[in-house]
Design an enzyme around this catalytic site. Structure first.
Site, short mmCIF file in Angstrom:
data_model
loop_
_atom_site.label_atom_id
_atom_site.label_comp_id
_atom_site.label_asym_id
_atom_site.label_seq_id
_atom_site.Cartn_x
_atom_site.Cartn_y
_atom_site.Cartn_z
N GLU A 142 -3.63 -13.22 -3.92
CA GLU A 142 -2.60 -12.20 -4.05
C GLU A 142 -1.39 -12.46 -3.15
O GLU A 142 -1.16 -11.72 -2.19
CB GLU A 142 -3.18 -10.81 -3.77
CG GLU A 142 -4.00 -10.68 -2.50
CD GLU A 142 -4.48 -9.26 -2.26
OE1 GLU A 142 -3.64 -8.33 -2.30
OE2 GLU A 142 -5.69 -9.07 -2.07
N HIS A 178 0.82 -1.22 0.00
CA HIS A 178 0.00 0.00 0.00
C HIS A 178 0.85 1.27 0.00
O HIS A 178 0.41 2.31 0.48
CB HIS A 178 -0.93 0.01 1.21
CG HIS A 178 -1.93 -1.11 1.21
ND1 HIS A 178 -2.65 -1.48 2.33
CD2 HIS A 178 -2.33 -1.96 0.22
CE1 HIS A 178 -3.43 -2.50 2.03
NE2 HIS A 178 -3.26 -2.80 0.76
N GLU A 204 -3.13 -6.27 -9.65
CA GLU A 204 -1.77 -6.02 -9.18
C GLU A 204 -0.82 -6.99 -9.88
O GLU A 204 -1.09 -8.19 -9.98
CB GLU A 204 -1.70 -6.20 -7.65
CG GLU A 204 -2.65 -5.25 -6.92
CD GLU A 204 -2.71 -5.47 -5.42
OE1 GLU A 204 -1.92 -6.29 -4.90
OE2 GLU A 204 -3.56 -4.85 -4.76
#
Length: 405
Positions: free
Chosen positions: A360, A234, A264
């Site tokens: 992820e 982040h 991503e």
């Protein structure tokens, strides 16, 4: 001049919301069933995500309280006068506006909805959102009521997506891919993280406007990280210029009426050294296995444990930084999270039809070690009756994402 503590104002007409009237009615009906089961007379919502979920209205707080009161017969959003009638136009229900002229008019607006003659015996609030100060104030005006936390019940209701929700999530995944494609076009040595990110964000916002011409447009963003800035999932974008051989992290986040989706990807600029390639391939291997494991009937913690074992075999478990995935729906970097549906060691939720989760995996190799950088891939999957559908189409891995720029 006597100025009111609260009032109603229907300025203009109700607008087209993200979902049908039937959808909102069904959500409120399910919530009222939970209220009946738990003997709750009234719920006071304060969070952006739950107010958006049940009414369609996404508030902009700027330090002011907002809310939604739900009883067995009534539902109304409560908004600040600074927003005028926009909350009414965007609410699938009534709306009441409180003014700034006196302190705590927000509380008076709550009381006005239910009346003073029949105070609720049991009130549900969001313990995971309401502040201590606001909790004390609400309890002071309902001093004879019993309060209970309703946040986990609300989360469970949101975890199972409707067909209308899945449609908006699928469009979000498609638009995330479009943003990723635009970003790749702008990757080149000497370009900055900031300028590359802007290109992807603008492309996505324009596509959202084409797909949802009646929507409000806010909060779509891109994190494009390079070099050491890839170490956190982040980390905000910076003005760093790209250098040949950089590890890159592409992250696109289209926001459609409060609904979050994400893409991503790990990339490298022009070339990748052997140690970085080894780490990248290990993370990709775990990602592929994770995609295979996501299906109905599987426990979140079991997925996590198997992927941990694979990372350990590959020699990279010590570099893993967070859970393997999470739920999607009404959430953002500003609000919301369905913590009961995350792929972590401490979550025993069983995947079922119409849940939506990501895969992820990420590893971080610190600066100074061979292959230094953050490696992360991210796909979104919709759980069906017998399997799952991967709605992310952007390619991943070294064969696709060594970008010549």
């Amino acid at each position: 001049m006597e100025r009111p503590d609260f009032f109603t104002l229907k300025n203009g007409e109700k607008v087209k919301l993200p979902f049908s009237n039937k959808e909102y009615d069904q959500r409120v009906s399910k919530l009222r069933s939970v209220m009946d089961k738990n003997n709750i007379d009234m719920i006071i919502l304060t969070s952006m995500h739950n107010i958006a979920y049940y009414t369609g209205f996404i508030y902009c707080s700027f330090g002011r309280p907002y809310g939604c009161v739900i009883t067995n017969k009534k539902i109304s959003t409560i908004s600040a006068n600074i927003d005028a009638s926009q909350p009414w136009r965007r609410s699938h229900c009534d709306n009441i506006i409180y003014t700034d002229w006196k302190r705590d008019n927000f509380l008076k607006a709550i009381v006005s909805i239910i009346g003073r003659d029949d105070p609720p015996k049991n009130i549900g609030i969001e313990n995971d959102h309401v502040t201590l100060e606001m909790s004390e104030k609400i309890r002071s005006i309902f001093s004879f009521s019993v309060f209970s936390d309703i946040s986990k019940e609300l989360m469970k209701l949101r975890m199972i997506k409707s067909d209308e929700e899945i449609k908006i999530i699928k469009n979000g995944a498609r638009i995330a891919d479009i943003g990723g494609e635009e970003i790749v076009k702008n990757i080149k040595e000497g370009a900055t993280e900031l300028e590359i990110a802007i290109s992807g964000r603008d492309k996505m916002e324009r596509e959202i406007a084409i797909t949802y011409p009646a929507a409000e447009y806010m909060d779509t963003w891109v994190w494009f990280q390079s070099g050491i800035n890839t170490d956190g999932a982040h980390n905000p974008k910076t003005n760093r210029k790209l250098v040949n051989g950089d590890i890159l992290s592409l992250n696109t986040f289209p926001m459609i009426s409060g609904y979050y989706t994400a893409l991503e990807r790990t990339l490298f600029l022009n070339s990748v050294d052997n140690q970085s390639l080894k780490a990248w391939e290990a993370n990709v291997k775990v990602h592929k296995r994770g995609l295979e494991l996501i299906k109905p009937g599987v426990k979140c913690s079991d997925i996590c444990n198997e992927l941990n074992e694979l990372f350990a075999e590959l020699g990279y478990l010590q570099y893993r930084t967070f859970g393997y995935g999470h739920s999607f729906g009404v959430l953002s970097h500003f609000y919301g999270r369905e913590a009961g549906l995350e792929l972590r060691e401490d979550i025993d939720t069983v995947l079922e039809e119409n849940m939506v989760v990501s895969m992820e995996p990420m590893i971080l190799i610190p600066e100074g070690k061979p292959g230094a950088g953050g490696y992360r891939e991210h796909d979104i999957l919709v759980i069906g009756k017998n399997g799952s559908e991967n709605i992310t189409k952007f390619p991943f891995g070294p064969e696709h994402n060594i970008i010549k720029g």
